[in-house]
Design a protein around this motif. Sequence first.
Motif, PDB file in Angstrom:
ATOM      1  N   GLU A 160      60.049  14.158  37.963  1.00 30.39           N
ATOM      2  CA  GLU A 160      59.748  13.340  36.777  1.00 30.39           C
ATOM      3  C   GLU A 160      59.889  14.136  35.486  1.00 30.39           C
ATOM      4  O   GLU A 160      59.943  13.565  34.389  1.00 30.39           O
ATOM      5  N   ILE A 161      59.956  15.468  35.580  1.00 28.61           N
ATOM      6  CA  ILE A 161      60.005  16.328  34.398  1.00 28.61           C
ATOM      7  C   ILE A 161      61.438  16.779  34.150  1.00 28.61           C
ATOM      8  O   ILE A 161      62.078  17.381  35.011  1.00 28.61           O
ATOM      9  N   ASN A 162      61.944  16.480  32.961  1.00 30.40           N
ATOM     10  CA  ASN A 162      63.264  16.962  32.560  1.00 30.40           C
ATOM     11  C   ASN A 162      63.134  18.400  32.063  1.00 30.40           C
ATOM     12  O   ASN A 162      62.355  18.683  31.155  1.00 30.40           O
ATOM     13  N   LYS A 163      63.893  19.304  32.661  1.00 24.99           N
ATOM     14  CA  LYS A 163      63.817  20.710  32.294  1.00 24.99           C
ATOM     15  C   LYS A 163      65.026  21.098  31.444  1.00 24.99           C
ATOM     16  O   LYS A 163      66.106  20.523  31.588  1.00 24.99           O
ATOM     17  N   PRO A 164      64.876  22.094  30.574  1.00 26.93           N
ATOM     18  CA  PRO A 164      66.041  22.568  29.812  1.00 26.93           C
ATOM     19  C   PRO A 164      67.067  23.192  30.738  1.00 26.93           C
ATOM     20  O   PRO A 164      66.728  23.741  31.788  1.00 26.93           O
ATOM     21  N   LYS A 165      68.334  23.089  30.379  1.00 24.56           N
ATOM     22  CA  LYS A 165      69.396  23.664  31.201  1.00 24.56           C
ATOM     23  C   LYS A 165      69.346  25.183  31.142  1.00 24.56           C
ATOM     24  O   LYS A 165      68.985  25.760  30.129  1.00 24.56           O
ATOM     25  N   GLY A 166      69.741  25.801  32.243  1.00 19.70           N
ATOM     26  CA  GLY A 166      69.721  27.259  32.320  1.00 19.70           C
ATOM     27  C   GLY A 166      71.074  27.841  32.678  1.00 19.70           C
ATOM     28  O   GLY A 166      71.160  28.805  33.440  1.00 19.70           O
ATOM     29  N   ASP A 167      72.162  27.269  32.138  1.00 17.92           N
ATOM     30  CA  ASP A 167      73.490  27.813  32.401  1.00 17.92           C
ATOM     31  C   ASP A 167      73.588  29.233  31.851  1.00 17.92           C
ATOM     32  O   ASP A 167      73.107  29.520  30.755  1.00 17.92           O
ATOM     33  N   ILE A 168      74.225  30.112  32.614  1.00 13.41           N
ATOM     34  CA  ILE A 168      74.340  31.521  32.242  1.00 13.41           C
ATOM     35  C   ILE A 168      75.752  31.787  31.758  1.00 13.41           C
ATOM     36  O   ILE A 168      76.733  31.410  32.420  1.00 13.41           O
ATOM     37  N   GLY A 169      75.881  32.427  30.593  1.00  8.07           N
ATOM     38  CA  GLY A 169      77.192  32.657  30.009  1.00  8.07           C
ATOM     39  C   GLY A 169      77.478  34.113  29.713  1.00  8.07           C
ATOM     40  O   GLY A 169      76.567  34.913  29.495  1.00  8.07           O
ATOM     41  N   LEU A 170      78.770  34.444  29.719  1.00  9.75           N
ATOM     42  CA  LEU A 170      79.255  35.771  29.340  1.00  9.75           C
ATOM     43  C   LEU A 170      79.957  35.646  28.001  1.00  9.75           C
ATOM     44  O   LEU A 170      80.715  34.708  27.777  1.00  9.75           O
ATOM     45  N   PHE A 171      79.726  36.603  27.103  1.00  7.11           N
ATOM     46  CA  PHE A 171      80.243  36.516  25.741  1.00  7.11           C
ATOM     47  C   PHE A 171      80.873  37.854  25.332  1.00  7.11           C
ATOM     48  O   PHE A 171      80.292  38.906  25.588  1.00  7.11           O
ATOM     49  N   TYR A 172      82.054  37.781  24.706  1.00  8.31           N
ATOM     50  CA  TYR A 172      82.633  38.980  24.104  1.00  8.31           C
ATOM     51  C   TYR A 172      83.650  38.566  23.037  1.00  8.31           C
ATOM     52  O   TYR A 172      84.115  37.421  23.015  1.00  8.31           O
ATOM     53  N   ALA A 173      83.964  39.512  22.146  1.00  3.84           N
ATOM     54  CA  ALA A 173      84.904  39.229  21.060  1.00  3.84           C
ATOM     55  C   ALA A 173      86.297  39.032  21.636  1.00  3.84           C
ATOM     56  O   ALA A 173      86.714  39.738  22.564  1.00  3.84           O
ATOM     57  N   ASN A 174      87.046  38.076  21.081  1.00  4.04           N
ATOM     58  CA  ASN A 174      88.327  37.736  21.702  1.00  4.04           C
ATOM     59  C   ASN A 174      89.397  38.816  21.547  1.00  4.04           C
ATOM     60  O   ASN A 174      90.428  38.762  22.205  1.00  4.04           O
TER      61      ASN A 174
END
Length: 302
Positions: free
Chosen positions: A265-279
């Motif tokens: 019944e409880i909507n939780k925030p998404k926890g997608d994990i991302g990788l980030f770097y300068a192009n």
Amino acid sequence: MQKIDLNLLLTLRVLLKVRSTTLAAKELKTSQSAVSRSLLKLRELMADEILVRKGQSLELTVKGEQLAAELPQLLSQVTALFDKNHFDPQSCKEKITIAMNASIAEWIVPSFMQYLSNEAPSIELTIDDWGDSAPKQLSQGSTRMGLNYFPLDLPKSFIQHKLGADDFVLVCRRDHPLSKEKCITLEHIKQYSLAVHVMKDWNDSAPRAEKELQKYDISLNVKIRCRHLSIILRILLDSDLIFFSAKLPAAQLDDRYISIPFSEEINKPKGDIGLFYANHYASDPMTLWLEKALKKVIKQFM
């Protein structure tokens, strides 16, 4: 095109970064007069001043700003076309800094260090907290890449890749009154005070759990907000406070704690994990190897 010397572009990249012929000459290990001659040729080729003097310093023109944003990636791609050398992790002795969200770091760093000890034993790794300065440090190269929840509001000059997904659970001490529950409901949450782990660029300005629960007209009784997870965990052992945690770091806790899933019944925030770097590191062999290494480690937890 026949007039363009790639060495000129290499000089231009340094000039755009340091904005000084003296500093550029020092970095390129050449004379200031040679750099000045190169700048004159570049101005002729580009039909633009590129750098203009303002007081005691040089500033970029509009064209210069465009070149500063685009040239590093273009040079990286050109270099990759001619560079047949592959990255050898076994011989790499680089010092590498990775900025991470504190919650993600809790579960991935030990496994990643173990992976590096086998595959790249001479790499010296620094794990930095993801903070306000992380995007600038990634752009400048002082931080090679970052791990955070995905996606982030970053300029188009950054690459963002989703690597996996996490879930959220409630954590409390093992003999807590809620420890026998199979799942946590809204009524359970109303009964107990909360500890909140504050993390840069994730929930520092707008705590995610509170924002979601406001939809149910629940006002959380937050007793402590803290950036240090170790302090929160110590407090949980001596109180009836509850703690909303990502599932993967919660799984690493010892048997003094218990994690309980939330009711559907409880909507939780998404926890997608991302990788980030300068192009401009898009074709860099070491960056590509690090990305593959992190994917392998994260896959073990999925």
